[in-house]
Write a protein that holds these residues in place. Structure first.
Motif, PDB file in Angstrom:
ATOM      1  N   MET A   1       0.814  -1.204   0.000  1.00 42.69           N
ATOM      2  CA  MET A   1       0.000   0.000   0.000  1.00 42.69           C
ATOM      3  C   MET A   1       0.850   1.258   0.000  1.00 42.69           C
ATOM      4  O   MET A   1       0.338   2.340   0.149  1.00 42.69           O
ATOM      5  N   GLY A   4       2.305   4.662  -3.323  1.00 40.99           N
ATOM      6  CA  GLY A   4       1.920   6.012  -3.758  1.00 40.99           C
ATOM      7  C   GLY A   4       3.179   6.796  -4.143  1.00 40.99           C
ATOM      8  O   GLY A   4       3.124   7.752  -4.893  1.00 40.99           O
ATOM      9  N   SER A  21       1.684   9.320   7.992  1.00 45.00           N
ATOM     10  CA  SER A  21       0.356   9.792   7.613  1.00 45.00           C
ATOM     11  C   SER A  21      -0.360   8.778   6.744  1.00 45.00           C
ATOM     12  O   SER A  21      -1.550   8.876   6.533  1.00 45.00           O
ATOM     13  N   LEU A  22       0.340   7.819   6.249  1.00 46.62           N
ATOM     14  CA  LEU A  22      -0.312   6.815   5.412  1.00 46.62           C
ATOM     15  C   LEU A  22      -1.353   6.051   6.226  1.00 46.62           C
ATOM     16  O   LEU A  22      -2.443   5.795   5.768  1.00 46.62           O
ATOM     17  N   VAL A  25      -4.950   7.895   7.404  1.00 46.80           N
ATOM     18  CA  VAL A  25      -6.192   7.909   6.625  1.00 46.80           C
ATOM     19  C   VAL A  25      -7.049   6.692   6.932  1.00 46.80           C
ATOM     20  O   VAL A  25      -8.250   6.717   6.757  1.00 46.80           O
ATOM     21  N   TRP A  26      -6.383   5.674   7.442  1.00 45.18           N
ATOM     22  CA  TRP A  26      -7.170   4.469   7.775  1.00 45.18           C
ATOM     23  C   TRP A  26      -8.018   4.642   9.035  1.00 45.18           C
ATOM     24  O   TRP A  26      -8.843   3.790   9.345  1.00 45.18           O
ATOM     25  N   VAL A  28     -10.241   6.786   9.205  1.00 46.23           N
ATOM     26  CA  VAL A  28     -11.607   7.087   8.747  1.00 46.23           C
ATOM     27  C   VAL A  28     -12.461   5.824   8.658  1.00 46.23           C
ATOM     28  O   VAL A  28     -13.522   5.748   9.296  1.00 46.23           O
ATOM     29  N   PRO A  29     -12.015   4.803   7.892  1.00 49.69           N
ATOM     30  CA  PRO A  29     -12.844   3.578   7.891  1.00 49.69           C
ATOM     31  C   PRO A  29     -12.917   2.919   9.256  1.00 49.69           C
ATOM     32  O   PRO A  29     -13.946   2.320   9.594  1.00 49.69           O
ATOM     33  N   ALA A  32     -15.588   4.657  11.094  1.00 48.90           N
ATOM     34  CA  ALA A  32     -16.881   4.245  10.533  1.00 48.90           C
ATOM     35  C   ALA A  32     -17.241   2.848  11.004  1.00 48.90           C
ATOM     36  O   ALA A  32     -18.375   2.588  11.419  1.00 48.90           O
ATOM     37  N   ALA A  33     -16.233   1.966  10.982  1.00 54.05           N
ATOM     38  CA  ALA A  33     -16.501   0.592  11.401  1.00 54.05           C
ATOM     39  C   ALA A  33     -16.872   0.547  12.867  1.00 54.05           C
ATOM     40  O   ALA A  33     -17.797  -0.169  13.277  1.00 54.05           O
ATOM     41  N   VAL A  35     -18.243   2.958  14.601  1.00 58.55           N
ATOM     42  CA  VAL A  35     -19.601   3.500  14.764  1.00 58.55           C
ATOM     43  C   VAL A  35     -20.635   2.440  14.416  1.00 58.55           C
ATOM     44  O   VAL A  35     -21.588   2.189  15.165  1.00 58.55           O
ATOM     45  N   MET A  39     -23.291   0.647  16.888  1.00 57.28           N
ATOM     46  CA  MET A  39     -24.736   0.644  16.626  1.00 57.28           C
ATOM     47  C   MET A  39     -25.292  -0.766  16.694  1.00 57.28           C
ATOM     48  O   MET A  39     -26.364  -1.017  17.257  1.00 57.28           O
ATOM     49  N   GLN A  65     -45.145  -0.591  12.505  1.00 57.12           N
ATOM     50  CA  GLN A  65     -45.574   0.779  12.784  1.00 57.12           C
ATOM     51  C   GLN A  65     -46.282   0.897  14.129  1.00 57.12           C
ATOM     52  O   GLN A  65     -46.060   1.850  14.863  1.00 57.12           O
ATOM     53  N   LEU A 129     -56.314   9.785  15.422  1.00 61.65           N
ATOM     54  CA  LEU A 129     -55.331  10.416  14.558  1.00 61.65           C
ATOM     55  C   LEU A 129     -54.075   9.577  14.444  1.00 61.65           C
ATOM     56  O   LEU A 129     -53.479   9.468  13.390  1.00 61.65           O
ATOM     57  N   SER A 130     -53.659   8.981  15.564  1.00 61.48           N
ATOM     58  CA  SER A 130     -52.368   8.324  15.556  1.00 61.48           C
ATOM     59  C   SER A 130     -52.461   6.852  15.180  1.00 61.48           C
ATOM     60  O   SER A 130     -51.444   6.223  14.943  1.00 61.48           O
TER      61      SER A 130
END
Lengths: 549, 205
Positions: A1, A4, A21-22, A25-26, A28-29, A32-33, A35, A39, A65, A129-130
């Motif tokens: 990797m 570059g 710095s290479l 950037v990892w 970020v994923p 996300a992973a 998070v 969840m 519903q 209504l509901s």
């Protein structure tokens, strides 16, 4: 990797110095992973129990519903709706939240909240209504369950509400329903929670719930009565109208009170059983005491006497009729009516005690009541069916003393006690009327009519013969009379002519009358003269007489 | 190939002002604007990979979580992207359903596939059909922002449909994730350097 950077690049050194710095950037994923993972974990962690609730219908519910709420807090969601195996019910799968795991207890309850108009007012209007939702009640059982039978109606009392449940035993439900109010001094303090036939099917068990703190007024001596409807009473003050509330008039209700003399006792335990009386006066009246069965045999029709009709002793109700049956007496081919009744000697009040002392019977003896009635019957106690209402013809049994009644045998060992009867006064009147009618019926209206028919025929014959025979001759007679009348008229005309003033006959008659007048005057003179001078009859008339005139 | 490459001539294009700088004269900074000079985009493949993987991860909640919550007098409903596509299709609005499907599923998936393909081929130094791959990249740049259609629809509906009791539409977290997916794929596309496709021509790794 790390491709570059290319080896031939003049800026290679610079880029290589930033190699760290290479990997940056990892992040970020990675974030996300993380998070996503968090969840996932939270969703798995939050997932509460899944329960299945069966309902009659899934009306208003939508999978994914419809929500499940408790005190208007969402505690879960309907995830699926399907039919049960036998297609008779609807199985609603509910995913409960994690903190709602207490709603999966064995006695948890689920029901669908829809707009309803009930005794307590209008509820569930917001669902218009509901959309409908499922409401839940946690329950307090220690056991867990995942399958529930959904309620079709919301339970009137939810779990954890302070108060006590009691059971009322009633002969019938009346107009009570779940949610019917319970009143204490006309204050609404609770409601009917449920009702069911008791095990034998002879009565109804009504479960009620009295909210705290008013449940302290329910003691072991508390009397409950059915407060449905309006009490209308006539007293010396006029017409009295009483009801617990307008609502109870419409929907029924139960009221309770504790008689004053018994107040002060401890509050009743939850689940205590009480008798539900039909009305306030009965509930609050002192106890009836033991019942005594009596039997009466009437030789008359007792239309209007039915179960529950009162039995009165000298006008005071002491019991009620329990059964009216028809008997057949083969010896004289009659149908006597057998009336069974239940009387409460205690309801005679103080008279009871005095009667007992009168017949020298110690109170509490087993056969005191038969002995007492033996005495009364010997004094002339007779049962009589009387009309209590002339319009409806309702009857009641009146026990009255007739000292001149025929003495009868009384067997004290018999149970029920046999009370001799006497025909009703109205019955006697009826008898007289019957006799009158009998006499009327004995009049030979038919032969009279036949005779009259014959006479009329005769009359008709006579009239016809008159018509045929007499009438023609009568006509002739009338005609000849007519002729005579004509003749008479001409005669009269002649007479009138003759009497005319100008006729010569009249003149002559006038003269003749003048002559007669003169003659009468001379006769009078003669008679006067003769009266004065009677001697002239013999001597003749003397001369100086003339000078006297 | 016959064409001379900038690197062979010692030239480098400034990323900021696009001036062709002579690397021999000023090896690190642009003589005009002073920006750092890089022969290729820095860490292009790593960044693209990272961003694309992030987008791929976020694409899962974007599809699983609901994007919109509709409250109306008929009832509440929560819709996911695919759920609303299915609903629209069933309701007969197949054209809108198709548009939303393409914008929300077709475009992102295409981007993932194309980026993955480009990255893999560049990584391996594949020399086949480089012109086509460059064309693919251009197409990728073109369709990149059309996925934002979904986000805009949700934002517009949320802003417009606020009728209180009659009906309201609220955004749900799904749309946030979807927006992130779109932004991240666009960033991944940007961080990819198409010149890397041609780098294998002269210098085999």
């Amino acid at each position: 990797m790390t491709n570059g950077t290319t080896p031939q690049s003049p800026a290679e050194a610079d880029v290589k110095s930033r190699r760290w710095s290479l990997s940056l950037v990892w992040l970020v994923p990675l974030v996300a992973a993380l998070v996503g993972l968090s969840m996932l974990i939270r969703a798995w962690h939050d997932a509460g129990p899944t329960v299945e609730v069966t309902f009659e219908t899934a009306g208003g519910l939508t999978p994914g519903q419809s929500q499940v709420k408790y005190r208007n807090v969402v505690i879960g969601e309907v995830s699926a709706i399907r039919l049960s195996q036998d297609h008779k019910k609807v199985v609603v799968t509910i995913d409960l939240d994690r903190d709602a795991k207490d709603f999966a207890r064995k006695d948890s309850r689920y029901w669908v909240v829809r707009p309803r108009i009930g005794t307590g007012g209008v509820s569930g209007l917001d669902t218009l209504l509901s959309g409908d939702f499922i409401a839940a009640d946690p329950g307090d059982s220690d056991q867990r369950a995942t399958r529930f039978e959904g309620l079709e109606n919301p339970p009137p009392v939810t779990y954890g509400e302070p108060g006590k449940r009691y059971r009322l035993k009633a002969s019938d439900l009346g107009s009570l329903d779940i949610g019917s109010p319970i009143y204490y001094r006309k204050v609404r303090v609770g409601q009917v929670v449920s009702y069911a036939l008791d095990e034998s099917g002879d009565g109804v068990d009504v479960d009620i719930f009295v909210n705290a703190p008013n449940d302290q007024y329910v003691t072991a001596d508390t009397r409950f009565w059915n407060a449905s409807g309006i009490d209308i009473g006539v007293s010396a003050n006029g017409l009295e109208l009483d009801s617990e509330s307008l609502l109870s008039v419409l929907t029924g209700g139960v009221a309770f009170a504790t008689p004053k003399r018994e107040s002060g006792s401890a509050p009743a335990e939850a689940g205590t059983e009480f008798q539900l009386f039909s009305e306030k006066s009965v509930a609050l009246s002192p106890g009836k005491g033991p019942a005594q069965r009596i039997r009466m045999r009437f030789d008359q029709s007792l239309r209007g006497l039915k179960e529950g009709s009162p039995v009165e002793l000298i006008g005071k109700q002491i019991g009620e009729v329990t059964r009216v049956t028809l008997d057949y007496d083969a010896s004289d081919k009659t149908f006597p009516v057998i009336v069974d009744a239940r009387i409460y000697p205690q309801m005679m009040g103080q008279a009871y005690g005095k009667l007992l002392t009168d017949i020298r019977q110690p109170a509490g003896n087993a056969d005191e009541v038969p002995r007492l009635f033996e005495d009364l019957v010997n004094q002339g106690l007779r049962a009589e069916a009387r009309t209590s209402n002339l319009l409806t013809g309702q009857l009641f049994v009146a026990l009255e003393l007739y000292p001149d009644a025929q003495p009868v045998e009384f067997d004290v060992t018999l149970d029920p006690i046999q009370i001799p009867t006497r025909p009703t006064s109205l019955d006697k009147l009826q008898e007289q009327l019957t006799r009158l009618v009998d006499r009327f019926s004995k009049i030979p209206f038919e032969s009279i009519a036949n005779n009259m028919n014959g006479s009329l025929a005769e009359l008709r014959k006579t009239l016809s013969s008159i018509n045929s025979d007499v009438m023609p001759s009568a006509l002739q007679t009338l005609k000849s009379i007519d002729g005579v009348m004509t003749d008479m008229r001409s005669t009269l005309n002649q007479a009138a002519d003759a009497l005319d003033p100008s006729s010569p006959e009249r003149t002559r008659i006038g003269h003749a009358l003048d002559e007669v007048e003169r003659m009468s005057r001379s006769v009078r003179e003669l008679s006067d003269y003769l009266r004065r001078h009677p001697e002239s009859m013999i001597r003749g008339r003397s001369q100086p007489v003339r000078s006297d005139q | 190939m016959t064409v001379a490459v900038a690197a062979e001539l010692g030239l480098c294009l400034c990323h900021r002002c696009h001036k062709a700088c002579d690397l021999n004269a000023s090896p690190h900074t642009c003589p005009r604007c002073g920006a750092h000079l890089h022969r290729r985009k820095r860490n292009a493949i790593t960044r693209t990979w990272a961003l694309m993987l992030t987008a791929l991860i976020l694409y899962i909640p974007a599809n699983v979580l609901p994007i919109m919550h509709t409250t109306s007098f008929k009832g509440d409903s929560t819709a996911t992207i695919l759920g609303s596509v299915v609903t629209l299709w069933r309701d007969g609005a197949w054209d809108i359903a198709t548009i939303i499907f393409i914008a929300s599923v077709g475009v992102p998936v295409t981007k993932f596939l194309v980026l993955g393909l480009l990255l893999c081929t560049v990584h391996k130094g594949d020399t086949r059909s480089r012109r086509d791959r460059t064309r693919l990249y251009r197409g990728l740049e073109l369709i990149g922002y059309w996925s934002m259609l979904d986000v805009f629809v949700a934002a517009l509906l949320t802003a417009l449909v606020q009728f209180g009791a009659l009906g309201t539409i609220e955004p749900r977290p799904g749309i946030l994730f979807f927006g992130l997916v779109v932004v991240l794929t666009m960033l991944a596309t940007l961080s990819f350097d198409p010149r890397l496709i041609w780098d294998t021509d002269t210098h085999d790794d």
